[in-house]
Design an enzyme around this catalytic site. Structure first.
Site, PDB file in Angstrom:
ATOM      1  N   HIS A 264      72.055 -14.681  -2.824  1.00  0.00           N
ATOM      2  CA  HIS A 264      70.936 -13.675  -3.110  1.00  0.00           C
ATOM      3  C   HIS A 264      71.306 -12.496  -3.457  1.00  0.00           C
ATOM      4  CE1 HIS A 264      67.016 -11.513  -2.961  1.00  0.00           C
ATOM      5  NE2 HIS A 264      66.667 -12.699  -2.913  1.00  0.00           N
ATOM      6  N   ASP A 315      64.001 -20.599  -0.851  1.00  0.00           N
ATOM      7  CA  ASP A 315      63.942 -21.803  -1.410  1.00  0.00           C
ATOM      8  C   ASP A 315      64.730 -23.153  -0.916  1.00  0.00           C
ATOM      9  OD1 ASP A 315      62.224 -20.866  -3.475  1.00  0.00           O
ATOM     10  OD2 ASP A 315      63.945 -19.969  -4.385  1.00  0.00           O
TER      11      ASP A 315
HETATM   12  N1  COA Z   1      76.214 -21.571  -5.179  1.00  0.00           N
HETATM   13  C1  COA Z   1      77.509 -21.077  -5.354  1.00  0.00           C
HETATM   14  N2  COA Z   1      78.117 -20.059  -5.557  1.00  0.00           N
HETATM   15  C2  COA Z   1      77.219 -19.285  -5.553  1.00  0.00           C
HETATM   16  C3  COA Z   1      75.951 -19.386  -5.101  1.00  0.00           C
HETATM   17  C4  COA Z   1      75.384 -20.623  -5.034  1.00  0.00           C
HETATM   18  N3  COA Z   1      74.079 -20.899  -4.828  1.00  0.00           N
HETATM   19  N4  COA Z   1      74.958 -18.371  -5.417  1.00  0.00           N
HETATM   20  C5  COA Z   1      76.156 -17.310  -5.730  1.00  0.00           C
HETATM   21  N5  COA Z   1      77.281 -17.771  -6.074  1.00  0.00           N
HETATM   22  C6  COA Z   1      78.436 -17.218  -6.314  1.00  0.00           C
HETATM   23  C7  COA Z   1      78.622 -16.933  -7.775  1.00  0.00           C
HETATM   24  O1  COA Z   1      79.284 -18.133  -8.528  1.00  0.00           O
HETATM   25  C8  COA Z   1      79.364 -15.823  -7.743  1.00  0.00           C
HETATM   26  O2  COA Z   1      80.846 -16.132  -7.475  1.00  0.00           O
HETATM   27  P1  COA Z   1      82.222 -15.642  -8.489  1.00  0.00           P
HETATM   28  O3  COA Z   1      82.010 -14.014  -8.090  1.00  0.00           O
HETATM   29  O4  COA Z   1      83.439 -16.249  -7.557  1.00  0.00           O
HETATM   30  O5  COA Z   1      82.160 -16.038  -9.709  1.00  0.00           O
HETATM   31  C9  COA Z   1      79.054 -14.927  -6.494  1.00  0.00           C
HETATM   32  O6  COA Z   1      78.769 -15.728  -5.781  1.00  0.00           O
HETATM   33  C10 COA Z   1      78.108 -13.996  -7.117  1.00  0.00           C
HETATM   34  O7  COA Z   1      77.241 -14.904  -7.617  1.00  0.00           O
HETATM   35  P2  COA Z   1      76.130 -14.205  -8.801  1.00  0.00           P
HETATM   36  O8  COA Z   1      75.457 -15.482  -9.438  1.00  0.00           O
HETATM   37  O9  COA Z   1      76.619 -13.238  -9.598  1.00  0.00           O
HETATM   38  O10 COA Z   1      74.760 -13.539  -7.841  1.00  0.00           O
HETATM   39  P3  COA Z   1      73.431 -13.179  -8.497  1.00  0.00           P
HETATM   40  O11 COA Z   1      73.222 -12.014  -7.600  1.00  0.00           O
HETATM   41  O12 COA Z   1      73.494 -12.656  -9.940  1.00  0.00           O
HETATM   42  O13 COA Z   1      72.598 -14.312  -8.175  1.00  0.00           O
HETATM   43  C11 COA Z   1      71.274 -15.714  -7.536  1.00  0.00           C
HETATM   44  C12 COA Z   1      71.778 -14.435  -7.295  1.00  0.00           C
HETATM   45  C13 COA Z   1      70.383 -16.127  -6.310  1.00  0.00           C
HETATM   46  C14 COA Z   1      70.644 -16.069  -8.805  1.00  0.00           C
HETATM   47  C15 COA Z   1      72.412 -16.846  -7.227  1.00  0.00           C
HETATM   48  O14 COA Z   1      72.851 -16.362  -5.655  1.00  0.00           O
HETATM   49  C16 COA Z   1      72.146 -18.347  -7.456  1.00  0.00           C
HETATM   50  O15 COA Z   1      72.285 -18.716  -8.535  1.00  0.00           O
HETATM   51  N6  COA Z   1      71.665 -19.136  -6.259  1.00  0.00           N
HETATM   52  C17 COA Z   1      71.403 -20.459  -6.491  1.00  0.00           C
HETATM   53  C18 COA Z   1      69.787 -20.325  -7.027  1.00  0.00           C
HETATM   54  C19 COA Z   1      68.793 -19.872  -6.236  1.00  0.00           C
HETATM   55  O16 COA Z   1      68.890 -20.493  -4.882  1.00  0.00           O
HETATM   56  N7  COA Z   1      67.668 -19.199  -6.680  1.00  0.00           N
HETATM   57  C20 COA Z   1      66.956 -18.523  -5.778  1.00  0.00           C
HETATM   58  C21 COA Z   1      66.776 -17.228  -5.355  1.00  0.00           C
HETATM   59  S1  COA Z   1      65.770 -16.850  -4.056  1.00  0.00           S
END
Ligand code: COA
Length: 378
Positions: A264, A315
């Site tokens: 998140h 989710d």
């Molecule tokens: N699975 C694996 N790795 C994850 C992850 C996940 N669900 N969520 C974050 N990470 C990792 C990223 O790969 C990144 O790693 P890195 O620094 O080695 O590249 C790090 O954690 C930071 O993630 P990032 O995508 O930059 O965070 P964000 O704040 O931009 O995105 C979300 C937040 C929620 C979009 C992201 O956690 C995600 O894509 N989650 C899965 C989708 C989801 O469940 N969405 C519903 C949100 S309520």
């Protein structure tokens, strides 16, 4: 030269940017509040309609106000016959329900003669209509897809009761209604999330409520936002057994894949909604005779925490809650919209009341000083 103007000022994904003031909902550490009430308090004691009143009016209603508010919503638990005919004519085969819902919400505006009004009383009626009808749209989609007749809602019942009734065509049991009602409360608002921000961006141009809501539906649809709940269930189905779960996840993480339902932007110490939904998931998967879905989820939860230090978001466990209720998997995100539309509406009104158009800048990375040449010289 131009590249230097904003050098160092890029906040990719607007992380940490405070874009507006708000009084609707707020996250501090692992606590989520709606208008100052914790989500745990509301999930345990309140009901969805009361939470909608809270989100819109900035306080809980008294008994008389609550009755009047429910009556107002009930008034709009109907769709114009022409609108139903137009919606039934939309394609459903191989169409994702969120794509259909995006079009359907936009279509509804064409039957709302107050859609463009800037009168606050008319705008309130538009909000009530959207709140009453979002569940009707999702149920209509499902009935049409199944080749069944639309089941009109009952005006003396709640939105949660009616959603299940319209979907299945039979009276839902009290416990299932309570579960859905709690899910609706948990999903109703979440500060400046992607879809609420999309709604606010559109309304900041002083565009109308329907347009703002359609922007929000479009944002919610994506798998990084509301679309994640559907992806979680598809992942669980793909994993298939509890024994496969750990290796499957380790393998996915090794391939740098994102595990849906985890991580998140704001919560770093856990999403309080996930904690409530985990308890519901354990109970409901047992009740439905398929505890393996919870057991698999728990193994995934432990594995992602151990391997990546990431915690589940709203989710993750909502997927198995909806699955246990027999809801089709691709309706999970539309159900999110049935609830979140009320939060979007609160944000749209807050934006209108203290508006300045959103207009950030981009940092230029392209070439400069190019000169146009005629076709035969390129
Ligand atoms: N699975 C694996 N790795 C994850 C992850 C996940 N669900 N969520 C974050 N990470 C990792 C990223 O790969 C990144 O790693 P890195 O620094 O080695 O590249 C790090 O954690 C930071 O993630 P990032 O995508 O930059 O965070 P964000 O704040 O931009 O995105 C979300 C937040 C929620 C979009 C992201 O956690 C995600 O894509 N989650 C899965 C989708 C989801 O469940 N969405 C519903 C949100 S309520």
């Amino acid at each position: 030269m131009a590249a230097e103007v904003y050098a160092g000022a890029v906040d990719k994904g607007l992380e940490g940017v405070v874009a507006c003031t708000t009084k609707i909902s707020f996250i501090v550490d692992a606590t989520l509040t709606y208008r100052g009430y914790t989500i745990e308090d509301l999930a345990e004691h309140s009901n969805f309609e009361e939470v909608v009143y809270l989100l819109w009016e900035n306080r809980l209603p008294n008994a008389e106000e609550f009755k009047a508010f429910k009556n107002e919503i009930s008034e709009y638990l109907s769709l114009p016959a022409d609108a139903i005919a137009a919606l039934k004519a939309l394609p459903v085969k191989d169409v994702h329900p969120m794509a259909w819902l995006r079009t359907a919400a936009s279509t509804l505006a064409l039957w709302d003669n107050e859609a463009q009004s800037t009168d606050p009383k008319a705008q309130k009626r538009v909000a009530l209509r959207l709140t009453a009808r979002m569940g009707m749209l999702v149920a209509l989609f499902e009935r049409v897809r199944q080749g069944k007749d639309f089941v009109p809602p009952k005006k003396d019942q709640s939105l949660a009761w009616n959603f299940l009734y319209m979907l299945n065509g039979t009276d839902p049991d009290e416990e299932t209604v309570k579960v859905l009602d709690t899910c609706l409360i948990l999903h109703a608002d979440h500060e400046l999330n992607c879809s609420a921000f999309a709604a606010r961006v559109t309304s900041s141009s002083l565009s109308d409520i329907y347009s703002s809501v359609v922007s929000a539906i479009s944002a919610l649809k994506g798998p990084l936002h509301g679309g994640a709940n559907e992806q979680v269930m598809l992942m669980l189905k793909d994993i298939g057994t509890v024994d496969n779960a750990k290796e499957w996840i380790k393998d996915a993480l090794a391939q740098k894949k994102k595990v849906m339902g985890f991580g998140h932007r704001v919560y770093k110490n856990g999403d309080p909604r996930a904690k409530i939904l985990r308890v519901m998931s354990e109970k409901l998967t047992k009740k439905s005779g398929e505890p393996k879905w919870y057991e698999m989820s728990k193994t995934i939860d432990d594995t992602v925490q151990n391997e990546k230090g990431l915690l589940p978001n709203v989710d993750f466990y909502s997927a198995t809650v909806y699955y246990s209720m027999g809801i089709p998997i691709d309706l999970y995100t539309p159900i999110f919209a049935v609830s979140r539309v009320t939060g979007w509406l609160a944000h749209i009104f807050e934006q209108y009341s203290n508006n300045r158009i959103y207009r950030p800048r981009g940092q230029w990375e392209g070439p400069e000083g190019l000169k146009w040449k005629p076709l035969n010289q390129r």
